[in-house]
Design an enzyme around this catalytic site. Structure first.
Site, PDB file in Angstrom:
ATOM      1  N   ASN A  10      28.413 -42.462  16.805  1.00  0.00           N
ATOM      2  CA  ASN A  10      28.615 -41.037  16.546  1.00  0.00           C
ATOM      3  C   ASN A  10      30.068 -40.869  16.108  1.00  0.00           C
ATOM      4  O   ASN A  10      30.976 -40.931  16.933  1.00  0.00           O
ATOM      5  CB  ASN A  10      28.323 -40.234  17.825  1.00  0.00           C
ATOM      6  CG  ASN A  10      28.653 -38.756  17.648  1.00  0.00           C
ATOM      7  OD1 ASN A  10      28.962 -38.307  16.538  1.00  0.00           O
ATOM      8  ND2 ASN A  10      28.590 -38.000  18.724  1.00  0.00           N
ATOM      9  N   LYS A  12      31.466 -38.278  14.978  1.00  0.00           N
ATOM     10  CA  LYS A  12      32.000 -36.922  15.212  1.00  0.00           C
ATOM     11  C   LYS A  12      32.686 -36.420  13.940  1.00  0.00           C
ATOM     12  O   LYS A  12      32.231 -36.727  12.841  1.00  0.00           O
ATOM     13  CB  LYS A  12      32.906 -36.920  16.448  1.00  0.00           C
ATOM     14  CG  LYS A  12      32.163 -37.551  17.647  1.00  0.00           C
ATOM     15  CD  LYS A  12      32.790 -37.343  18.980  1.00  0.00           C
ATOM     16  CE  LYS A  12      31.911 -38.000  20.042  1.00  0.00           C
ATOM     17  NZ  LYS A  12      32.376 -37.770  21.400  1.00  0.00           N
ATOM     18  N   HIS A  96      23.942 -32.657  21.358  1.00  0.00           N
ATOM     19  CA  HIS A  96      25.124 -33.375  21.871  1.00  0.00           C
ATOM     20  C   HIS A  96      25.935 -32.424  22.752  1.00  0.00           C
ATOM     21  O   HIS A  96      26.008 -31.217  22.473  1.00  0.00           O
ATOM     22  CB  HIS A  96      25.982 -33.890  20.707  1.00  0.00           C
ATOM     23  CG  HIS A  96      27.065 -34.816  21.176  1.00  0.00           C
ATOM     24  ND1 HIS A  96      28.253 -34.340  21.682  1.00  0.00           N
ATOM     25  CD2 HIS A  96      27.113 -36.163  21.271  1.00  0.00           C
ATOM     26  CE1 HIS A  96      29.000 -35.380  22.050  1.00  0.00           C
ATOM     27  NE2 HIS A  96      28.329 -36.489  21.810  1.00  0.00           N
ATOM     28  N   GLU A  98      28.947 -31.787  22.912  1.00  0.00           N
ATOM     29  CA  GLU A  98      29.950 -30.987  22.186  1.00  0.00           C
ATOM     30  C   GLU A  98      29.282 -29.808  21.476  1.00  0.00           C
ATOM     31  O   GLU A  98      29.892 -28.754  21.315  1.00  0.00           O
ATOM     32  CB  GLU A  98      30.723 -31.892  21.218  1.00  0.00           C
ATOM     33  CG  GLU A  98      31.693 -32.781  21.995  1.00  0.00           C
ATOM     34  CD  GLU A  98      31.945 -34.151  21.407  1.00  0.00           C
ATOM     35  OE1 GLU A  98      31.673 -34.364  20.209  1.00  0.00           O
ATOM     36  OE2 GLU A  98      32.408 -35.037  22.159  1.00  0.00           O
ATOM     37  N   GLU A 171      24.466 -38.901  28.362  1.00  0.00           N
ATOM     38  CA  GLU A 171      25.921 -38.936  28.199  1.00  0.00           C
ATOM     39  C   GLU A 171      26.559 -38.010  29.237  1.00  0.00           C
ATOM     40  O   GLU A 171      26.643 -36.794  29.017  1.00  0.00           O
ATOM     41  CB  GLU A 171      26.310 -38.465  26.795  1.00  0.00           C
ATOM     42  CG  GLU A 171      25.731 -39.312  25.680  1.00  0.00           C
ATOM     43  CD  GLU A 171      26.539 -39.177  24.389  1.00  0.00           C
ATOM     44  OE1 GLU A 171      27.132 -40.182  23.976  1.00  0.00           O
ATOM     45  OE2 GLU A 171      26.597 -38.069  23.828  1.00  0.00           O
ATOM     46  N   GLY A 177      34.923 -39.462  25.848  1.00  0.00           N
ATOM     47  CA  GLY A 177      36.280 -39.385  25.311  1.00  0.00           C
ATOM     48  C   GLY A 177      37.363 -39.414  26.372  1.00  0.00           C
ATOM     49  O   GLY A 177      38.522 -39.122  26.089  1.00  0.00           O
ATOM     50  N   SER A 217      32.428 -43.237  26.666  1.00  0.00           N
ATOM     51  CA  SER A 217      33.463 -44.284  26.780  1.00  0.00           C
ATOM     52  C   SER A 217      32.887 -45.698  26.796  1.00  0.00           C
ATOM     53  O   SER A 217      33.376 -46.560  27.525  1.00  0.00           O
ATOM     54  CB  SER A 217      34.361 -44.040  27.992  1.00  0.00           C
ATOM     55  OG  SER A 217      35.071 -42.817  27.825  1.00  0.00           O
TER      56      SER A 217
HETATM   57  P1  13P Z   1      33.154 -41.660  23.410  1.00  0.00           P
HETATM   58  O1  13P Z   1      32.496 -43.013  23.234  1.00  0.00           O
HETATM   59  O2  13P Z   1      34.325 -41.448  22.538  1.00  0.00           O
HETATM   60  O3  13P Z   1      33.387 -41.366  24.861  1.00  0.00           O
HETATM   61  O4  13P Z   1      32.057 -40.581  22.922  1.00  0.00           O
HETATM   62  C1  13P Z   1      30.770 -40.637  23.426  1.00  0.00           C
HETATM   63  C2  13P Z   1      29.913 -39.688  22.673  1.00  0.00           C
HETATM   64  O5  13P Z   1      30.050 -38.489  22.767  1.00  0.00           O
HETATM   65  C3  13P Z   1      28.914 -40.255  21.782  1.00  0.00           C
HETATM   66  O6  13P Z   1      28.030 -39.269  21.339  1.00  0.00           O
END
Ligand code: 13P
Length: 253
Positions: A10, A12, A96, A98, A171, A177, A217
């Site tokens: 992903n 982002k 997701h 976010e 997740e 993150g 992560s």
């Molecule tokens: P990180 O691997 O940066 O923690 O992000 C995870 C994520 O949101 C994948 O969709």
């Protein structure tokens, strides 16, 4: 029950088309012949045509980070499933954290998007996960059950072929993150809760076949421990998916 793992990137809101093409050019030779796991990239919508063209002829699938549930219409800023299909995308993330946190996506919206994806045979990766306050209050199990039930409303009436496309990504929001990863045991416990809920809604057979990915992560140095858990059927990777070498190390855990 052996489920083929899906290792997904992903990206982002990162990368320009030039940077995305450079990634694919470096990445494909590194994973040439790697068929143990499925691999998918989820770039921003404007990158989709370039990434799909660059991945053509490889085993790497490409999908959207989000689609809208309506087929078309006056929805400024949104991407339709038909637009994704027209450029050759095969997968989409849905819900997701976010999207839930910054763009107000609810379980009801996630459910509508899931129905739209399945209607068009696009592989949906439905994202769920608790926030830190929920985990600390002992509410993780309730949150996951509510998210699964909400996302899957009305799904049991669909064809087995459509249902078989569904992938879940667990997740935990506190691990995204932040560099804090759920331990393999914590992740596996959450996956067991999710799979039991899927079994309740769609039957044990469907639940046993459904892939549940872990995200939050995931890095080259923790991928093996996480992915060797029987309950963890792949990874959804953010930060560590932005560089070809680190994402390759995760693919080849
Ligand atoms: P990180 O691997 O940066 O923690 O992000 C995870 C994520 O949101 C994948 O969709």
């Amino acid at each position: 029950m052996s489920r083929k793992a899906l290792i997904a990137a992903n990206w982002k809101m990162y990368k320009t088309p030039t940077e995305a093409e450079a990634f694919v050019k470096a990445f494909l030779p590194l994973v040439a012949g790697h068929t143990r796991d499925e691999i998918a990239l989820f770039p921003s919508p404007v990158l989709l045509p370039a990434v799909i063209a660059a991945c053509k002829g490889s085993q790497v699938a490409v999908g959207a980070q989000n689609i809208y549930f309506a087929e078309e219409g006056a929805y400024t800023g949104e991407t339709s499933i038909g637009q994704l299909i027209a450029v050759g995308g095969t997968h989409t993330l849905i819900g997701h954290s976010e999207r839930r946190q910054y763009f107000g996506e609810t379980d009801e919206i996630v459910n509508k998007k899931l129905h739209t994806a399945l209607k068009h045979k696009i592989v949906p990766v439905v994202c769920i996960g608790e926030v830190l306050a929920e985990r600390e209050a002992g509410k993780t199990e309730d949150v996951l059950k509510t998210q699964v039930t909400g996302a899957f409303a009305g799904i049991n009436g669909l064809s087995p072929e459509a249902i078989s496309l569904i992938v879940i990504a667990y997740e935990p929001v506190w691990a995204i993150g932040t560099g804090k990863t759920a331990t393999p045991e914590m992740a596996a416990d959450a996956h067991r809760i999710v799979r039991a809920e899927v079994a309740k809604l769609l039957g044990a057979d469907v639940a046993n076949k459904m892939r549940i990915l872990y995200g939050g992560s995931v890095k080259p140095d923790n991928a093996t421990a996480l992915l060797s858990q029987e309950e963890i059927d792949g990874a959804l990777v953010g930060g560590a998916s932005l560089k070809p070498d680190s994402f390759t190390a995760i693919v080849k855990y």
